[in-house]
Structures are given as C-alpha cells and as structure tokens.
Write a protein that holds these residues in place. Structure first.
Motif, PDB file in Angstrom:
ATOM      1  N   UNK A 117     -63.879  93.688  76.903  1.00 25.23           N
ATOM      2  CA  UNK A 117     -63.704  94.090  78.304  1.00 25.23           C
ATOM      3  C   UNK A 117     -64.694  93.382  79.202  1.00 25.23           C
ATOM      4  N   UNK A 118     -64.207  92.990  80.378  1.00 25.28           N
ATOM      5  CA  UNK A 118     -65.065  92.455  81.431  1.00 25.28           C
ATOM      6  C   UNK A 118     -65.613  93.629  82.230  1.00 25.28           C
ATOM      7  N   UNK A 119     -66.936  93.716  82.343  1.00 22.21           N
ATOM      8  CA  UNK A 119     -67.547  94.893  82.962  1.00 22.21           C
ATOM      9  C   UNK A 119     -67.178  95.022  84.438  1.00 22.21           C
ATOM     10  N   UNK A 120     -67.057  93.900  85.144  1.00 23.50           N
ATOM     11  CA  UNK A 120     -66.676  93.975  86.553  1.00 23.50           C
ATOM     12  C   UNK A 120     -65.249  94.524  86.693  1.00 23.50           C
ATOM     13  N   UNK A 121     -64.357  94.071  85.819  1.00 21.58           N
ATOM     14  CA  UNK A 121     -62.986  94.588  85.828  1.00 21.58           C
ATOM     15  C   UNK A 121     -62.988  96.090  85.591  1.00 21.58           C
ATOM     16  N   UNK A 160     -58.385  90.053  82.585  1.00 22.26           N
ATOM     17  CA  UNK A 160     -59.376  90.922  83.222  1.00 22.26           C
ATOM     18  C   UNK A 160     -60.278  90.118  84.151  1.00 22.26           C
ATOM     19  N   UNK A 161     -60.746  88.971  83.671  1.00 22.22           N
ATOM     20  CA  UNK A 161     -61.650  88.140  84.487  1.00 22.22           C
ATOM     21  C   UNK A 161     -60.947  87.606  85.729  1.00 22.22           C
ATOM     22  N   UNK A 162     -59.679  87.225  85.570  1.00 22.41           N
ATOM     23  CA  UNK A 162     -58.918  86.731  86.726  1.00 22.41           C
ATOM     24  C   UNK A 162     -58.784  87.819  87.784  1.00 22.41           C
ATOM     25  N   UNK A 163     -58.449  89.035  87.344  1.00 23.32           N
ATOM     26  CA  UNK A 163     -58.283  90.149  88.277  1.00 23.32           C
ATOM     27  C   UNK A 163     -59.618  90.512  88.912  1.00 23.32           C
ATOM     28  N   UNK A 395     -54.107  97.270  88.234  1.00 24.42           N
ATOM     29  CA  UNK A 395     -54.227  98.226  87.136  1.00 24.42           C
ATOM     30  C   UNK A 395     -52.880  98.779  86.692  1.00 24.42           C
ATOM     31  N   UNK A 396     -51.813  98.229  87.286  1.00 23.46           N
ATOM     32  CA  UNK A 396     -50.470  98.487  86.792  1.00 23.46           C
ATOM     33  C   UNK A 396     -49.887  97.227  86.159  1.00 23.46           C
ATOM     34  N   UNK A 397     -50.726  96.190  86.033  1.00 23.93           N
ATOM     35  CA  UNK A 397     -50.285  94.953  85.407  1.00 23.93           C
ATOM     36  C   UNK A 397     -49.373  94.117  86.271  1.00 23.93           C
TER      37      UNK A 397
END
Length: 399
Positions: A117-121, A160-163, A395-397
């Motif tokens: 997991x990316x912590x910022x995400x 995750x990083x992109x978002x 967060x809904x993809x």
C-alpha cells in the motif's frame, strides 16, 4: 500481517481502452476491498505516556487527536503512517505523517506494508470522518477492533501511486488557495493599521470611547444562552465559540435550541450587524453577524455587541482584531478551569473614533478585500467539491 480478515471483491464499473479509470469503458474492473489489519500494523497511540509537559522547542513532531501538537526530544517511529484521531468530536480525522515522529494519546497509528500500500493513497481514502463507525455518546470514540476490520479499496501499488499523485495535486491547489485566503484576511488589518495606526497607542490622537458607549442602550453588551437544552432540529440557531473559528459561518451546521429557551434571552436575539466576541476559553475571536443569522441567538461563551446604527461594525471589528487590543483582552483573562474575560472589562474597552469620512474610506477599501475573499472562498468550495468527486471515483475504481 494477519490474513484472516474479511476481503471483498466488487465490480466497480468500466475502464477506458488506455487502462485509465473512466465511466463507460468497455472493460470491467474488479477492485479488492480489504481489511486494514491484513496489510497494516495498527497500534494504540501514546504508548509512551508523553504529553504537552514533555514538549521542547526543537525536536521531533508529536501527533495527537488534533494533529501535530508539539515537538518531543525523541522519536517513536521513522516511517510513513496514518494517524487516526480516535476519541473526541473530531474522531475519524486522519493525518499523514512521515520521517521521524511520535504519537500521543487518543490516536490509532496505522502503518501500511509499503510493498502492498502507498501511504498517501491510504491517507486520502481514510481521511473522511463520516466513514468511521463511532461508539459512545458524550465522548465519541472509534474502537480499535473497528479500525482493524475497516475495509478499504486497494488496487495495485502502481494504481495507488497514480491516484495519490492526482489527489495530492488537488490537495496542494486547495492549500495554496487557503494560504491566499489567510493573506487576504490579514490585508484588511494591514489597511486598518496603515490608515489609523495602533488603536491602543493611538498615535493620531483620535478621541476614544468605551465600547459600551457605542451600543444600543436597551440591549447593552451581554452574554447569551446559559443552558441550550437538547438540540432542536427545527429550532433557533445558536452561535458558539467554535462557529467563530470559521471564516464564514455555515448556518446549516449550527446547534439549535427551542424558541422558548431563546426567548428568555431577548437581548441577544440576533438582528444582523452586531459583533459577536468569544469571552470564554479561546477569548477574542469575533465576527460580524450577518442578516442571514437574524432571529438566532448566542451561547453564554459569547458576548454580543449590538452597535448603534451610526457605528461601523467593520471598523470596530478591526479594532478588536488588532494585535494590541487582542493583547489587552488576553491580559484581562481570569480563572483557570473556566478562563475568560469579564463583561465589564469588555464594556470599558476604549475604541478610537476617527472622523466619519476616514472610516467610510476604510470601509470602501475593506469592501474590496471582502469581495476578493468571497471569490477565493467560492473557488475553494469548488475545488473541495472537485476533490470529493475525484476521491469518490478513485475509491470506487473509476478514476
């Protein structure tokens, strides 16, 4: 990490042909919702029993339920994490932390596995007070077990990083707008000092009057409702100290009392144009009551100053907000457990009175700043709405 918690898969709509999120694409996305405990270490904050008594001038940031509270001489963690406020009115508020830092009481520390997991995400997803289940009544709290079971959307690490990058940019833009809001708010006070000087030192030797001489004599300066009672959904809105902290008062968020209770405090029933000043706890906050609040009332922690029609609320507000007057107010604070200022001290506060034409010139310049403030606030509101939409899609993809 444990692997015995609930994992869900959901069909979350389409993707475009380029692999990016979008509505109406021809390929379906299946995103995983997974419990925090399956990819995070979750520990109680404040395990070392440190508090404000241990703060130092130079050190490592310490995070409590309200965010960064101060600096400590040593650090507890050296990694990125999410600090969750888990007790109190703002439980559910989350803070992104990185580097060397420590936790304080009333928090839960969520440390994601960086390979999963990316912590910022994760912070962007969790920093939503409405998503967290609360327990308790008088003092709401979030159970540690609820934190561990809490489900989050967890796409691939690259996704995750992109978002997170997209949401970071939106958040940075909002931060810059808020900074410009602070600078504009200070501009009015700078104009005031430029035109009239320090209102306590009074270098231009303007005549001065006690604040009590500038108000409607039949109402005077007094505080509001002592016992508000149960919140009434369709009742009378009541201004409290926390409401004065906002740049603009959101009437929809005000607590409400019954018309019968409000009627017992007729002198503080709002008409518009008064100045409301906090006199308990955080003293000296003040705002001009707008016509939209007419018919409302104030709490006992607020003194209402019903100025006479000939007196400029904008001018008097800036007198009160000046550094020197704020210092006088702070010096008048009495008490410890229930610190505050006496109404008589407030009534005797000396207010400079420049010629009417000078005050009118100041009002005109202040009005220009007020229009700019409204424009910036409107821009921030639109950015906030955009960010909320981005988060919902992310967060809904579907981002």
């Amino acid at each position: 990490m444990t692997a015995n918690h609930l994992v869900q898969s959901e069909n979350l709509g389409g993707r475009d042909s380029g692999g990016h999120g979008g509505v109406g694409g021809d390929a379906e996305v299946t995103a995983t919702r997974i419990a925090l405990a399956d990819f995070c270490q979750i520990v109680q904050g404040g395990r070392h029993k440190l508090s404000g008594n241990d703060f130092v001038e130079h050190g490592f940031p310490a995070y409590g339920a309200g965010g960064m509270n101060g600096l400590l001489p040593a650090f507890e963690f050296e990694e990125a994490a999410v600090v969750l406020s888990s007790i109190g009115a703002r439980c559910g508020k989350c803070f992104y932390v990185d580097g060397k830092w420590s936790s304080l009481a009333n928090t839960q520390v969520i440390r994601p596995d960086p390979e999963k997991a990316d912590c910022r995400f994760l912070w962007h997803q969790l920093n939503d007070e409405s998503r967290w289940p609360r327990s308790g009544t008088g003092q709401p709290f979030i159970k540690p077990s609820d934190v561990k079971r809490h489900l989050v959307h967890l796409p691939s690490l690259d996704e995750q990083r992109r978002i997170a990058d997209i949401l970071d940019k939106a958040d940075t833009l909002r931060t810059k707008r808020r900074e410009s809001l602070v600078q504009l708010d200070r501009l009015t006070q700078s104009i005031f000092v430029e035109m009239f000087g320090d209102p306590v030192a009074n270098p231009k030797q303007y005549p001065t009057f006690p604040l009590s001489a500038l108000v409607e004599p039949e109402r005077g300066i007094t505080y509001g409702i002592v016992q508000r009672g149960e919140d009434c959904e369709e009742g009378i809105p009541v201004l409290r100290i926390r409401d004065l902290a906002d740049e603009e008062i959101d009437i929809a968020k005000l607590k409400r009392t019954s018309p019968e209770v409000s009627a017992q405090y007729r002198r503080t029933i709002l008409r518009g144009g008064e100045i409301a000043i906090s006199i308990r706890g955080t003293v000296g906050r003040c705002c001009i009551v707008t016509s939209a609040l007419a018919g409302g009332n104030v709490s006992r922690e607020i003194a209402l100053v019903p100025l006479q029609s000939r007196v400029s609320p904008v001018f008097v507000q800036q007198v009160i907000r000046s550094t020197s007057v704020q210092r006088l107010i702070a010096d008048d604070v009495k008490g410890v457990a229930q610190s505050g200022i006496n109404l008589e001290d407030l009534r005797q506060l000396r207010v400079v009175q420049p010629p009417a034409e000078e005050i009118e010139a100041f009002e005109a310049r202040a009005a220009v700043v007020a229009r700019l403030l409204r424009d910036v606030r409107s821009g921030i509101a639109k950015l906030t709405q955009l960010t909320t939409t981005l988060q919902h899609r992310a967060f809904q993809g579907a981002l």
